[in-house]
Design an enzyme around this catalytic site. Structure first.
Site, PDB file in Angstrom:
ATOM      1  N   LYS A 116     -14.077   6.371   2.395  1.00 23.34           N
ATOM      2  CA  LYS A 116     -13.646   7.757   2.608  1.00 23.34           C
ATOM      3  C   LYS A 116     -14.696   8.750   2.131  1.00 23.34           C
ATOM      4  O   LYS A 116     -14.877   9.815   2.738  1.00 23.34           O
ATOM      5  CB  LYS A 116     -12.301   7.995   1.915  1.00 23.34           C
ATOM      6  CG  LYS A 116     -11.129   7.339   2.639  1.00 23.34           C
ATOM      7  CD  LYS A 116      -9.801   7.898   2.138  1.00 23.34           C
ATOM      8  CE  LYS A 116      -8.658   7.626   3.072  1.00 23.34           C
ATOM      9  NZ  LYS A 116      -8.158   6.271   3.164  1.00 23.34           N
ATOM     10  N   GLU A 200      -9.774  15.616  -3.706  1.00 22.21           N
ATOM     11  CA  GLU A 200      -9.852  16.730  -2.763  1.00 22.21           C
ATOM     12  C   GLU A 200      -8.632  17.611  -2.938  1.00 22.21           C
ATOM     13  O   GLU A 200      -7.680  17.260  -3.618  1.00 22.21           O
ATOM     14  CB  GLU A 200      -9.999  16.217  -1.318  1.00 22.21           C
ATOM     15  CG  GLU A 200      -8.824  15.427  -0.811  1.00 22.21           C
ATOM     16  CD  GLU A 200      -9.074  14.793   0.568  1.00 22.21           C
ATOM     17  OE1 GLU A 200     -10.239  14.651   0.989  1.00 22.21           O
ATOM     18  OE2 GLU A 200      -8.082  14.447   1.216  1.00 22.21           O
ATOM     19  N   ASN A 235       3.234   8.624   1.858  1.00 17.49           N
ATOM     20  CA  ASN A 235       2.007   8.807   2.646  1.00 17.49           C
ATOM     21  C   ASN A 235       1.834   7.754   3.720  1.00 17.49           C
ATOM     22  O   ASN A 235       0.735   7.500   4.192  1.00 17.49           O
ATOM     23  CB  ASN A 235       0.763   8.839   1.746  1.00 17.49           C
ATOM     24  CG  ASN A 235       0.842   9.951   0.730  1.00 17.49           C
ATOM     25  OD1 ASN A 235       1.142  11.081   1.085  1.00 17.49           O
ATOM     26  ND2 ASN A 235       0.616   9.624  -0.530  1.00 17.49           N
ATOM     27  N   GLU A 275      -8.278  11.061  12.110  1.00 26.99           N
ATOM     28  CA  GLU A 275      -7.077  11.670  11.530  1.00 26.99           C
ATOM     29  C   GLU A 275      -7.409  13.026  10.912  1.00 26.99           C
ATOM     30  O   GLU A 275      -8.417  13.172  10.226  1.00 26.99           O
ATOM     31  CB  GLU A 275      -6.495  10.760  10.441  1.00 26.99           C
ATOM     32  CG  GLU A 275      -6.032   9.401  10.967  1.00 26.99           C
ATOM     33  CD  GLU A 275      -5.247   8.601   9.933  1.00 26.99           C
ATOM     34  OE1 GLU A 275      -4.382   7.820  10.333  1.00 26.99           O
ATOM     35  OE2 GLU A 275      -5.507   8.755   8.715  1.00 26.99           O
ATOM     36  N   GLU A 288      -9.787  11.026   7.759  1.00 27.67           N
ATOM     37  CA  GLU A 288     -10.497   9.752   7.826  1.00 27.67           C
ATOM     38  C   GLU A 288     -10.524   9.299   9.276  1.00 27.67           C
ATOM     39  O   GLU A 288      -9.790   9.813  10.114  1.00 27.67           O
ATOM     40  CB  GLU A 288      -9.795   8.683   6.979  1.00 27.67           C
ATOM     41  CG  GLU A 288      -8.383   8.370   7.461  1.00 27.67           C
ATOM     42  CD  GLU A 288      -7.869   7.031   6.973  1.00 27.67           C
ATOM     43  OE1 GLU A 288      -8.650   6.211   6.470  1.00 27.67           O
ATOM     44  OE2 GLU A 288      -6.661   6.796   7.117  1.00 27.67           O
ATOM     45  N   ASN A 290     -10.007   5.876  11.544  1.00 26.79           N
ATOM     46  CA  ASN A 290      -9.584   4.482  11.572  1.00 26.79           C
ATOM     47  C   ASN A 290     -10.285   3.808  12.736  1.00 26.79           C
ATOM     48  O   ASN A 290     -10.067   4.145  13.898  1.00 26.79           O
ATOM     49  CB  ASN A 290      -8.064   4.377  11.699  1.00 26.79           C
ATOM     50  CG  ASN A 290      -7.372   4.852  10.423  1.00 26.79           C
ATOM     51  OD1 ASN A 290      -7.907   4.700   9.325  1.00 26.79           O
ATOM     52  ND2 ASN A 290      -6.208   5.446  10.560  1.00 26.79           N
ATOM     53  N   PHE A 348      13.336   3.598  -0.278  1.00 20.19           N
ATOM     54  CA  PHE A 348      12.556   2.812   0.689  1.00 20.19           C
ATOM     55  C   PHE A 348      11.858   1.606   0.061  1.00 20.19           C
ATOM     56  O   PHE A 348      10.768   1.228   0.450  1.00 20.19           O
ATOM     57  CB  PHE A 348      11.530   3.699   1.404  1.00 20.19           C
ATOM     58  CG  PHE A 348      12.124   4.941   2.002  1.00 20.19           C
ATOM     59  CD1 PHE A 348      12.820   4.863   3.204  1.00 20.19           C
ATOM     60  CD2 PHE A 348      12.028   6.171   1.366  1.00 20.19           C
ATOM     61  CE1 PHE A 348      13.391   5.997   3.764  1.00 20.19           C
ATOM     62  CE2 PHE A 348      12.599   7.309   1.922  1.00 20.19           C
ATOM     63  CZ  PHE A 348      13.274   7.221   3.112  1.00 20.19           C
TER      64      PHE A 348
HETATM   65  P1  ADP Z   1      -1.994   3.526  10.915  1.00 22.78           P
HETATM   66  O1  ADP Z   1      -2.828   4.694  10.468  1.00 22.78           O
HETATM   67  O2  ADP Z   1      -2.473   2.823  12.127  1.00 22.78           O
HETATM   68  O3  ADP Z   1      -0.553   3.827  10.926  1.00 22.78           O
HETATM   69  P2  ADP Z   1      -1.741   2.391   8.367  1.00 22.78           P
HETATM   70  O4  ADP Z   1      -2.688   3.164   7.541  1.00 22.78           O
HETATM   71  O5  ADP Z   1      -0.292   2.633   8.193  1.00 22.78           O
HETATM   72  O6  ADP Z   1      -2.200   2.475   9.852  1.00 22.78           O
HETATM   73  O7  ADP Z   1      -2.040   0.861   8.177  1.00 22.78           O
HETATM   74  C1  ADP Z   1      -1.845  -0.049   9.210  1.00 22.78           C
HETATM   75  C2  ADP Z   1      -1.649  -1.401   8.641  1.00 22.78           C
HETATM   76  O8  ADP Z   1      -2.836  -1.883   8.083  1.00 22.78           O
HETATM   77  C3  ADP Z   1      -0.618  -1.452   7.574  1.00 22.78           C
HETATM   78  O9  ADP Z   1       0.010  -2.675   7.699  1.00 22.78           O
HETATM   79  C4  ADP Z   1      -1.425  -1.366   6.296  1.00 22.78           C
HETATM   80  O10 ADP Z   1      -0.744  -2.024   5.270  1.00 22.78           O
HETATM   81  C5  ADP Z   1      -2.676  -2.078   6.709  1.00 22.78           C
HETATM   82  N1  ADP Z   1      -3.886  -1.520   6.136  1.00 22.78           N
HETATM   83  C6  ADP Z   1      -4.481  -0.362   6.429  1.00 22.78           C
HETATM   84  N2  ADP Z   1      -5.614  -0.212   5.756  1.00 22.78           N
HETATM   85  C7  ADP Z   1      -5.755  -1.317   5.009  1.00 22.78           C
HETATM   86  C8  ADP Z   1      -6.730  -1.773   4.099  1.00 22.78           C
HETATM   87  N3  ADP Z   1      -7.815  -1.063   3.819  1.00 22.78           N
HETATM   88  N4  ADP Z   1      -6.543  -2.956   3.515  1.00 22.78           N
HETATM   89  C9  ADP Z   1      -5.464  -3.688   3.786  1.00 22.78           C
HETATM   90  N5  ADP Z   1      -4.510  -3.319   4.654  1.00 22.78           N
HETATM   91  C10 ADP Z   1      -4.637  -2.138   5.251  1.00 22.78           C
HETATM   92  P1  ADP Z   2      -4.798   6.220   4.430  1.00 26.89           P
HETATM   93  O1  ADP Z   2      -6.149   5.623   4.583  1.00 26.89           O
HETATM   94  O2  ADP Z   2      -4.015   5.563   3.377  1.00 26.89           O
HETATM   95  O3  ADP Z   2      -4.105   6.363   5.744  1.00 26.89           O
HETATM   96  P2  ADP Z   2      -5.251   9.094   4.527  1.00 26.89           P
HETATM   97  O4  ADP Z   2      -6.414   9.782   3.918  1.00 26.89           O
HETATM   98  O5  ADP Z   2      -5.251   8.954   5.999  1.00 26.89           O
HETATM   99  O6  ADP Z   2      -5.086   7.680   3.848  1.00 26.89           O
HETATM  100  O7  ADP Z   2      -3.939   9.838   4.054  1.00 26.89           O
HETATM  101  C1  ADP Z   2      -2.656   9.343   4.312  1.00 26.89           C
HETATM  102  C2  ADP Z   2      -1.647  10.482   4.258  1.00 26.89           C
HETATM  103  O8  ADP Z   2      -1.665  11.132   2.982  1.00 26.89           O
HETATM  104  C3  ADP Z   2      -1.907  11.587   5.244  1.00 26.89           C
HETATM  105  O9  ADP Z   2      -1.328  11.325   6.490  1.00 26.89           O
HETATM  106  C4  ADP Z   2      -1.278  12.786   4.577  1.00 26.89           C
HETATM  107  O10 ADP Z   2       0.113  12.798   4.765  1.00 26.89           O
HETATM  108  C5  ADP Z   2      -1.504  12.530   3.122  1.00 26.89           C
HETATM  109  N1  ADP Z   2      -2.730  13.194   2.649  1.00 26.89           N
HETATM  110  C6  ADP Z   2      -3.936  12.634   2.495  1.00 26.89           C
HETATM  111  N2  ADP Z   2      -4.821  13.518   2.020  1.00 26.89           N
HETATM  112  C7  ADP Z   2      -4.157  14.686   1.867  1.00 26.89           C
HETATM  113  C8  ADP Z   2      -4.526  15.979   1.397  1.00 26.89           C
HETATM  114  N3  ADP Z   2      -5.742  16.265   0.981  1.00 26.89           N
HETATM  115  N4  ADP Z   2      -3.582  16.935   1.369  1.00 26.89           N
HETATM  116  C9  ADP Z   2      -2.312  16.664   1.797  1.00 26.89           C
HETATM  117  N5  ADP Z   2      -1.919  15.477   2.225  1.00 26.89           N
HETATM  118  C10 ADP Z   2      -2.818  14.482   2.271  1.00 26.89           C
HETATM  119 MG    MG Z   3      -4.772   7.426   7.279  1.00 26.71          MG
END
Ligand code: ADP
Ligand code: ADP
Ligand code: MG
Length: 687
Positions: A116, A200, A235, A275, A288, A290, A348
């Site tokens: 990130k 951040e 999140n 995203e 980020e 994906n 949950f």
């Molecule tokens: P999306 O943004 O596609 O909804 P998620 O962030 O919810 O994806 O993650 C999708 C799946 O991949 C979930 O099952 C999560 O647990 C898994 N996952 C995502 N990132 C990682 C990671 N860095 N390491 C292990 N599992 C991950």
């Molecule tokens: P991941 O890799 O686990 O998906 P993200 O950076 O995509 O992590 O963040 C996952 C979620 O967390 C976002 O969809 C948002 O709801 C929340 N989030 C992340 N960063 C911020 C931020 N700076 N301010 C508010 N919400 C955030």
């Molecule tokens: Mg994300």
């Protein structure tokens, strides 16, 4: 084109990929762990190779074994799905070395976006708008506090290697930073083997809106519009839709353009998702990227008509994009609900168990033009285990507009029947009927704001409760009639006025307690065709016609109720336990006795059930392991003090003292594996 591909994943996404490969005439190879020997993806694939092991680490993350399986079966390419190895640059590189195609982006793009901190730097350099904050590793808690003070509160502490909503903590004050820093680091180390965190600005009440892109190896890149994924808990997304009810076309185009800039900056190809979080003024900030197929990709497929897995396979085989930006439209509206094995009534918490019953709604295009799609990787009898992600299925709906998609989702959720494992369908149904959700005025804070004390089920409106009460009465009456008709003697319910009167006495399902003010008195007549004519209350001239439409192959009861010409349909779960009727409908849970008036009058003489007092016990809220115990027997703790940490599905859950008290006895120790409701400790009065 490839003749055979291997799918390095499990569950619904493995099944999803096999489906498209088959459509394209490509043979498929599944891989599986010991826990997944009989899993659906193994059955669906043309061939399957055992990886051994139970945990992800011992099976689906074994890159060498997966490459060996390709050699063994002659698979020419690997689709990694999401999670597992999908975002490991080393895996993509190892495949390249082994001369096997990776159905995904180039290894260097995965590496650049997997971190990130690095991806934020890159995005900034590419002209993409990023969340304000400190783009660098934080070395100490003191530094964390200093930087957070500079950014201004609230802030978010995030694992640089994070994913799946893990390894992030919000801090509202400098006091919370040190704690959040430590937890985020611990979670990051245990989930990702990398404890670097950064800070951040936390954008308050934003929306999560992301752009799907597709790029080929010749440098062509298009975007497939957005998905809104603001409905999240912890999140993590649980409901997604496309398009977003919030974006105007100018913002959509601006976001799409920046997503393409970012893809170009890393010479991206394949499918990917950029995203963003979007504030109330439609300012958007990069979160980020994906570098894989996203869980919620079906909603994009449903509004664009593209099959993203097919596009990924074509791109990996070196084909140029078949579509130009101008060809990509937004056709109708799509929704996705993630069905998880988890307990919505207990914050949950993940649940596990065997699906003793699993009956999803049929996938089809309905007469009204709406569509039901269900991406799943399980079948009846399968076990949802502690080893992998607890997602059971992705239920999707499509309609010509948002309301049509929501309506179809509601009935699809109504029809979805599962037993044996706790699941979140009642919660998903509740959101689909929530006025604020229906209005489209959603943010990532939706669940926290609308369910401040957690989800406690849905309270039926008086009108709906009246209808559901009549359904329970009709069911009771119907059963009485059928039992009576089995007997030889003429003991059918008498058709004099009095025996047609029934009182529905709603009661508390746990204690049996009932409030006479809630009683529903009705007159009911069973017609020869098995339908019912009801008056409610009995002396009023209402004209209610109720029909049970029983499908023996489906455990849900379909009821068509017509009142003064207006028809309502209910697809509900209804069953009898001794003399009590239980009904579940869209998050509403009702329990009632259906009694003749003279018996109902005696109801207040009934004895109530006494519930055991558990207020002096700390019960484990979910299956998991006790990783930290902060208190000793005899110790006095204050309200708000952390007692212990239970880790479940790689999430740390701190259990907090509700009031000042003394730790009386400890029943569990660090390292113990606990089941749900296991007693961790008992409390006594503090003095
Ligand atoms: P999306 O943004 O596609 O909804 P998620 O962030 O919810 O994806 O993650 C999708 C799946 O991949 C979930 O099952 C999560 O647990 C898994 N996952 C995502 N990132 C990682 C990671 N860095 N390491 C292990 N599992 C991950
Ligand atoms: P991941 O890799 O686990 O998906 P993200 O950076 O995509 O992590 O963040 C996952 C979620 O967390 C976002 O969809 C948002 O709801 C929340 N989030 C992340 N960063 C911020 C931020 N700076 N301010 C508010 N919400 C955030
Ligand atoms: Mg994300």
């Amino acid at each position: 084109m490839f003749k055979k591909i291997l799918i390095a994943n499990r569950g619904e996404i493995a099944c999803r990929i096999i489906h498209t490969a088959r459509k394209m005439g490509i043979a498929t190879v599944a891989v599986y762990s010991d826990a997944d020997r009989a899993a659906k993806h193994v059955q669906l694939a043309d061939e399957a190779v055992a990886l051994g092991g139970m945990t992800a680490q011992d099976s689906y993350l074994q890159a060498d074994k997966i490459i060996a399986a390709c050699h063994e079966t002659g698979a020419q390419a690997v689709h990694p799905g999401y999670g597992f190895l999908s975002e490991q640059a080393g895996f993509a590189a190892a495949l390249e070395t082994a001369d096997i195609a990776f159905i995904g982006p180039p290894a260097n793009a995965i590496a650049a976006m997997g971190d990130k901190i690095e991806s934020k730097k890159l995005a900034k350099a590419a002209g993409v708008s990023t969340v304000p904050g400190h783009i660098g590793v934080i070395a100490t808690a003191e530094e964390a506090v200093k930087i957070a003070d500079e950014i201004g509160y609230p802030v978010m502490i995030k694992a640089s290697a994070g994913g799946g909503g893990k390894g992030m903590r919000i801090a509202h004050s400098s006091g919370e930073v040190a704690d959040g820093y430590a937890t985020a680091m611990r979670e990051a180390a245990s989930s990702f083997g990398d404890d670097r965190v950064f800070i951040e600005k936390f954008i308050t009440s934003p929306r999560h809106i992301e752009i799907q892109i597709l790029a080929d190896k010749s440098g062509n890149c298009i975007h497939l519009n957005e998905r809104e994924c603001s409905i999240q808990r912890r999140n993590q997304k649980i409901i997604e839709e496309a398009p977003s009810p919030f974006l105007d076309d100018a913002t959509r185009q601006a976001m799409g353009t920046e997503a393409i800039w970012l893809a170009a900056a890393v010479d991206y190809y394949s499918a990917g998702t950029v995203e963003f979080i979007v504030d109330g003024d439609r300012n958007f900030y990069f979160l980020e990227m994906n570098t894989r197929l996203q869980v919620e990709h079906p909603v994009t497929e449903m509004i664009t008509g593209l099959d993203l897995v097919e596009e990924m396979i074509l791109i990996a085989a070196g084909k140029t994009l078949r579509h130009k930006q101008i060809d990509i439209g937004i056709h109708g509206w799509a929704m996705e609900s993630r069905l998880y094995a988890e307990d919505p009534y207990r914050n949950f918490m993940p649940a596990i168990g065997r699906l003793s019953l699993y009956r999803p709604p049929a996938e089809q295009t309905h007469d009204d033009g709406t569509i039901t799609r269900n991406d799943t990787g399980v079948g009846e009898g399968d076990v949802i285990s502690i080893y992998y992600d607890p997602m059971i299925a992705k239920l999707c709906s499509w309609g010509c507009d948002r309301n049509a998609a929501i309506g179809r989702m509601q009935t699809a959720l109504d029809a979805f029947t599962m037993r044996g494992v706790g699941h979140n369908i009642p919660f998903l149904s509740a959101v689909m009927e929530h006025d604020r959700f229906i209005s489209g005025n959603i943010t990532t804070a939706f669940i926290d704001e609308e369910y401040q004390d957690g989800f406690c089920g849905v309270t039926a409106s008086p009108a709906r409760k009246r209808h559901l009460g009549m359904i329970m009465a009709a069911a009771a009456y119907d059963e009485m009639y059928r039992l009576a008709s089995l007997e030889t003697a003429p003991t059918h319910p008498r058709h004099d006025d009095n025996s047609n009167r029934q009182i529905v006495q709603f009661a508390n399902a746990d204690t049996g307690a009932h409030d006479a003010d809630e009683d529903l008195e009705i007159g009911i007549i069973r017609a020869n065709d098995g339908s019912f004519n009801i008056t409610a209350p009995p002396e009023v001239e209402t004209n209610i016609h109720l029909v049970f439409d029983r499908d023996p192959s489906h455990p849900r009861l379909h009821v068509v109720l017509t009142e003064d010409g207006e028809t309502s349909e209910y697809l509900c779960e209804l069953w009898r336990q001794q003399d009590r009727w239980h009904l579940y409908y869209r998050g509403i849970s009702l329990c009632a006795h259906v009694r003749a008036p003279h018996i109902a009058a005696l109801a207040h003489h009934m004895k109530l059930v006494e519930r055991p007092d558990t207020s002096n016990m700390l019960l484990c809220p979910m299956p998991g392991s006790l990783i930290k115990l902060f208190v000793a027997e005899g110790e006095i703790v204050e309200a708000g003090q952390t007692l212990c940490i239970v880790e479940a599905m790689k999430m740390e859950n701190a259990l907090i003292a509700e009031k000042r008290c003394k730790i009386e006895k400890l029943f569990s120790g660090e390292g113990d594996i606990l089941s749900v409701d296991a007693t961790i400790m008992t409390f006594a009065a503090a003095d």
